[in-house]
Design an enzyme around this catalytic site. Sequence first.
Site, PDB file in Angstrom:
ATOM      1  N   PRO A 280       2.326  11.175  -3.106  1.00  0.00           N
ATOM      2  CA  PRO A 280       3.356  12.129  -2.533  1.00  0.00           C
ATOM      3  C   PRO A 280       2.661  13.504  -2.754  1.00  0.00           C
ATOM      4  CG  PRO A 280       4.344  10.552  -3.671  1.00  0.00           C
ATOM      5  CD  PRO A 280       3.186  10.185  -3.887  1.00  0.00           C
TER       6      PRO A 280
ATOM      7  N   TRP B 232      -6.791   7.069  -0.573  1.00  0.00           N
ATOM      8  CA  TRP B 232      -7.470   8.295  -0.923  1.00  0.00           C
ATOM      9  C   TRP B 232      -7.815   9.276   0.245  1.00  0.00           C
ATOM     10  CZ3 TRP B 232      -9.723   9.293  -5.599  1.00  0.00           C
ATOM     11  CH2 TRP B 232     -11.043  10.258  -5.795  1.00  0.00           C
TER      12      TRP B 232
ATOM     13  N   TYR C 194     -11.568  -5.301  11.057  1.00  0.00           N
ATOM     14  CA  TYR C 194     -10.737  -4.729  12.332  1.00  0.00           C
ATOM     15  C   TYR C 194     -10.609  -6.068  13.022  1.00  0.00           C
ATOM     16  CZ  TYR C 194     -11.482  -0.337  10.243  1.00  0.00           C
ATOM     17  OH  TYR C 194     -11.638   0.918   9.282  1.00  0.00           O
TER      18      TYR C 194
ATOM     19  N   GLU D 181       0.907  -1.326   0.124  1.00  0.00           N
ATOM     20  CA  GLU D 181      -0.121   0.076   0.002  1.00  0.00           C
ATOM     21  C   GLU D 181       1.111   1.401  -0.039  1.00  0.00           C
ATOM     22  OE1 GLU D 181      -3.604  -0.052   2.210  1.00  0.00           O
ATOM     23  OE2 GLU D 181      -3.133   1.769   3.379  1.00  0.00           O
TER      24      GLU D 181
ATOM     25  N   HIS E 235      -8.213   3.183  -3.372  1.00  0.00           N
ATOM     26  CA  HIS E 235      -9.197   3.412  -2.063  1.00  0.00           C
ATOM     27  C   HIS E 235      -9.884   4.564  -2.593  1.00  0.00           C
ATOM     28  CE1 HIS E 235      -6.122   1.887   1.265  1.00  0.00           C
ATOM     29  NE2 HIS E 235      -6.044   1.246   0.258  1.00  0.00           N
TER      30      HIS E 235
ATOM     31  N   GLN F 231      -7.166  -3.964   9.045  1.00  0.00           N
ATOM     32  CA  GLN F 231      -6.409  -2.935  10.046  1.00  0.00           C
ATOM     33  C   GLN F 231      -5.142  -3.866  10.532  1.00  0.00           C
ATOM     34  OE1 GLN F 231      -4.768  -0.358  10.522  1.00  0.00           O
ATOM     35  NE2 GLN F 231      -6.527   0.588  11.558  1.00  0.00           N
TER      36      GLN F 231
ATOM     37  N   ASP G 137     -18.722  -4.496  15.761  1.00  0.00           N
ATOM     38  CA  ASP G 137     -18.536  -4.287  14.360  1.00  0.00           C
ATOM     39  C   ASP G 137     -19.184  -5.394  13.272  1.00  0.00           C
ATOM     40  OD1 ASP G 137     -16.671  -2.545  15.078  1.00  0.00           O
ATOM     41  OD2 ASP G 137     -14.877  -3.769  14.776  1.00  0.00           O
TER      42      ASP G 137
END
Length: 323
Positions: free
Chosen positions: A25, A54, A166, A21, A82, A202, A184
Amino acid sequence: MDKIVDKIAALPNDASFFSLEFFPPKTQIGFSNLQDRLQRMSQVLRPLFVNVTWGAGGCTSSRSLELAEICQRQLGLTTCLHLTCTNMKRKVVDEALQEAKIIGVRNILALRGDPPREEEYRLDTENGEEEEEVKENNEEFVWAADLVRYIRRKHGDFFCIGVAAYPEGHSDESHPREQSHEKDLPYLLQKVQAGANFLVTQFFFDVNAYTRFEKILREHDSGVFREIPIIPGLLPIQNYQILKRTSMLAHCRIPPGLLEALDPIKADDEEVKRKGVDAICDIIKEIQAIKSHGPRGFHFYTLNLEKVVGNDKWCQRYRTENG
């Protein structure tokens, strides 16, 4: 223009893969440096796909799309873009999806994004029409499941859609103590039922937390998680302070044993990196030992840094352990 799930399905059941990922910049010099880094890393590591992040509210939309095009077209890497929905105009979502089609990106990671901060996105207009438009669009995209549902309604099966999961429970910054699978799971279930094809978690360092989480999903009464690809997220350890800060922001538990191993060397970044490579290798090895429903994948949050992810020792251990 490969879909991620098709690439996973084409692998042998006992195979392993990984993804990387990156974030866009802020400057053209940064883009040039990252492009060189991406080229080196893709040649050495051969990731199954790469993710491009994103920014909140679409604040990096043009740079994210530019980086996605570099990855997909120039470097020939299967790319996953994303896309967040909080504080996003429907028009921006539509334009991003259309641009993704044009540049050959067929994979989207649909995320809710940061919670709304109205004062940051309020527009100064005489009649308030633009502000009302933002309000209406925010009401349409409240949760990631809304974005998944919208993409499916507008584009059918063209896109392969991933969503976040998660292992230690999701937590908004204001409620760090409310992390729980019970809270969740209904949301994750909605995202998959809305049309998600794979899950990316995550990052974590507590392997037991991940294995419990995967078991809960695979055995869920709905059956929707039984065979869906679940890709655990890993954060290469760059230095002690980055580890502590990012773990705190993500409400991610660092096992005492890892902290004890790093504490005596925390001022020596190179030694911390070496210990970190060993720690990540151990996590991979433990997860690979779990009976899998298909090829095992691992997603690396690179922070745009090359040295740890491209570490020779890590590459040698990874390839040795995976034949």
